[in-house]
Design a protein around this motif. Structure first.
Motif, PDB file in Angstrom:
ATOM      1  N   LYS A 325       1.730   6.190  -7.896  1.00 50.50           N
ATOM      2  CA  LYS A 325       0.270   6.077  -7.987  1.00 50.50           C
ATOM      3  C   LYS A 325      -0.277   6.926  -9.130  1.00 50.50           C
ATOM      4  O   LYS A 325      -1.170   6.486  -9.882  1.00 50.50           O
ATOM      5  N   LYS A 329      -1.986   5.558 -12.673  1.00 46.10           N
ATOM      6  CA  LYS A 329      -3.317   6.031 -13.063  1.00 46.10           C
ATOM      7  C   LYS A 329      -3.317   6.478 -14.522  1.00 46.10           C
ATOM      8  O   LYS A 329      -4.294   6.264 -15.256  1.00 46.10           O
ATOM      9  N   ASP A 332      -3.475   3.528 -16.824  1.00 47.74           N
ATOM     10  CA  ASP A 332      -4.811   2.916 -16.940  1.00 47.74           C
ATOM     11  C   ASP A 332      -5.500   3.311 -18.234  1.00 47.74           C
ATOM     12  O   ASP A 332      -6.410   2.609 -18.694  1.00 47.74           O
ATOM     13  N   LYS A 361       4.029  -3.741  -4.353  1.00 44.14           N
ATOM     14  CA  LYS A 361       3.254  -2.796  -5.144  1.00 44.14           C
ATOM     15  C   LYS A 361       3.451  -3.041  -6.639  1.00 44.14           C
ATOM     16  O   LYS A 361       2.485  -3.004  -7.415  1.00 44.14           O
ATOM     17  N   LYS A 365       0.623  -4.322  -9.410  1.00 43.93           N
ATOM     18  CA  LYS A 365       0.309  -3.542 -10.606  1.00 43.93           C
ATOM     19  C   LYS A 365       0.576  -4.344 -11.879  1.00 43.93           C
ATOM     20  O   LYS A 365      -0.202  -4.286 -12.840  1.00 43.93           O
ATOM     21  N   LYS A 399      -3.507  -8.954  -0.891  1.00 36.43           N
ATOM     22  CA  LYS A 399      -4.069  -8.257  -2.039  1.00 36.43           C
ATOM     23  C   LYS A 399      -3.656  -8.917  -3.350  1.00 36.43           C
ATOM     24  O   LYS A 399      -4.455  -9.021  -4.292  1.00 36.43           O
ATOM     25  N   ASN A 433      -9.484  -1.456  -0.090  1.00 34.29           N
ATOM     26  CA  ASN A 433      -9.166  -1.338  -1.510  1.00 34.29           C
ATOM     27  C   ASN A 433      -8.122  -2.389  -1.865  1.00 34.29           C
ATOM     28  O   ASN A 433      -6.959  -2.264  -1.485  1.00 34.29           O
ATOM     29  N   TYR A 435      -6.884  -3.123  -4.731  1.00 34.70           N
ATOM     30  CA  TYR A 435      -6.084  -2.867  -5.936  1.00 34.70           C
ATOM     31  C   TYR A 435      -4.908  -1.929  -5.700  1.00 34.70           C
ATOM     32  O   TYR A 435      -4.157  -1.647  -6.641  1.00 34.70           O
ATOM     33  N   GLU A 436      -4.749  -1.425  -4.489  1.00 34.60           N
ATOM     34  CA  GLU A 436      -3.665  -0.487  -4.203  1.00 34.60           C
ATOM     35  C   GLU A 436      -2.887  -0.940  -2.971  1.00 34.60           C
ATOM     36  O   GLU A 436      -3.464  -1.389  -1.976  1.00 34.60           O
ATOM     37  N   ASP A 438      -0.078   0.817  -0.492  1.00 27.34           N
ATOM     38  CA  ASP A 438       0.596   2.089  -0.176  1.00 27.34           C
ATOM     39  C   ASP A 438       2.079   1.867   0.116  1.00 27.34           C
ATOM     40  O   ASP A 438       2.479   0.814   0.582  1.00 27.34           O
TER      41      ASP A 438
END
Length: 438
Positions: A325, A329, A332, A361, A365, A399, A433, A435-436, A438
């Protein structure tokens, strides 16, 4: 503290006015008179402080006792002024109680309000006095010498310090609706921004400023003359001193642009050291990589190959990391804003392969990242990447289905039916959320 040409005269005038009022109310209202008496002492101390401030403005460190080091503590004058100011509020609280009396059974509405205000003043300002008394025992708050700066017992070497300076901020002081100038010592120490308020110290701002310049200059001269330092020193330290992302964007617009330009200048001057620095990290929680990538992304024509390689390298690390994560970030901040190139195509081809990864995941992404790298020329139904994204509207993970639908909808090349997703996905997206994973 007011620092102006006529400050001494102003405070002297207020001293006299407060003293006269104290004498006038002495026999009528002793507690009320006492408040003005203390106010008169405060104004006198402020006048004296202002006098000292103006008197020593021609201070030269070479001729002073600070040529080896400057040891700075909290100002006894400043602490005394604060103590007396708090004491006034306590006396006012006691005065309010004396006005309404202690016969609480006969209190009316307004008297309860007076007691509440009085209790607040007494309790709150007693605690403030206790906190203030703790400061009296604190010693060696700030030390500046040949080696560096010691702040609250933390030693910071000059070699790890950058951009030390004094700044003023407009801030609201407690119980005041007006903004006042508050002075800080600010510096960058090992990627971290450090700020320390200096208004209540026993050395004036201009002395501290001259001291910083004096000892920084002495360090630079001794560091330059030392051949061992010249051999050992590497340019990687240049990039270590770059501010972290949050600290960078807490700067003013002018300072932000200056820092971003400096990052690009150093990167252009030391490209091999930049690559080595970026590749030196094994943990990513406390890095300034996002600051570097953001700055270089503003000149993608020059840095597109480097940024593309860094993107792929970090994405590969994230796939195997327990802290993916944080790494995502950082990624980004790699923004490609240039004409299509072999560098951007390399990233697009890489992410296209990751759209088929077994890990939900990673697929999510890859999907969100590829959208920012694609060019308008890719937006057609015949493009294999777009076809893959259309298939992802039927993915097992809601998602991924929602993001695929959201991205493709923005391209305006499909009908709603061709990229339709269940209504439940849209509802989930409003509550979670999307966009994520876990």
């Amino acid at each position: 503290m007011i620092k102006q040409k006529y400050g001494t005269l102003l405070f002297s005038f207020l001293t006299v006015i407060s003293a006269v009022l104290s004498v006038y109310f002495f026999e009528k209202e002793f507690l009320f008179s006492l408040s003005f008496a203390i106010g008169s002492i405060i104004c006198a101390l402020c006048a004296y402080t202002e006098y000292l401030y103006q008197k020593e403005k021609d201070f030269q460190i070479e001729k002073s006792d600070f040529s080896t080091e400057m040891v700075i503590n909290y100002s006894n004058l400043s602490l005394a002024i604060s103590f007396l100011g708090y004491l006034i509020f306590i006396i006012v609280g006691i005065y309010f109680i004396s006005l309404v009396g202690t016969d609480y059974q006969n209190y009316k509405g307004f008297e309860y309000v007076m007691i509440a205000i009085a209790s607040y003043f007494i309790v709150v300002y007693l605690f403030k006095i206790i906190k203030l008394l703790k400061k009296v025992s604190q010693k060696d708050i700030l030390i500046i010498n040949n080696q560096g700066i010691i702040l609250n017992s933390e030693k910071m070497l000059w070699s790890n310090i950058k951009d030390e300076r004094l700044i003023k901020k407009q801030e609201h002081r407690e119980h005041s609706k007006y903004e006042v100038d508050v002075q800080y010592l600010t510096l960058n120490y090992k990627n971290q921004k450090v700020e320390f308020q200096i208004d209540d110290l026993d050395q004036q701002d201009y002395k501290i400023e001259k001291c910083l310049k004096f000892f920084r200059s002495k360090f630079q001269k001794s560091d330059f003359r030392n051949p061992e330092n010249q051999e050992i020193k590497t340019d990687i330290s240049i990039f270590e001193n770059i501010l972290k992302f949050n600290d960078l964007f807490s700067l003013s617009e002018k300072e932000l642009q200056k820092n971003l330009e400096d990052i690009r200048f150093q990167a252009k001057k030391h490209p091999s050291e930049l690559k080595a620095y970026c590749e030196s990290f094994t943990k990513f929680e406390e890095t300034n990589l996002d600051s570097i990538y953001y700055a270089l992304s503003e000149d993608t024509d020059m840095w597109k190959e480097f940024l593309a390689n860094e993107f792929i390298r970090l994405f590969e690390i994230a796939k195997k990391s327990n802290d993916s994560k944080t790494i995502f970030k950082i990624l980004d901040e790699i923004l490609y804003d240039s004409e299509p190139s072999s560098a951007s195509r390399k990233v697009i081809d890489y992410l296209y392969q990751e759209l088929s990864d077994n890990d939900d995941k990673i697929r999510l992404k890859a999907l969100t990242f590829i959208d920012s790298w694609l060019d308008e020329g890719d937006f057609s139904k015949g493009n294999i990447i777009i076809q893959k994204m259309q298939k992802m509207t039927k993915d097992n993970n809601w998602k991924i289905r929602w993001c695929a639908n959201d991205i493709l909808s923005s391209y305006n090349i499909f009908t709603d039916d061709e990229i339709a997703i269940p209504f439940q996905d849209k509802l989930n997206a409003k509550l979670n959320n999307q966009y994520e994973i876990d």
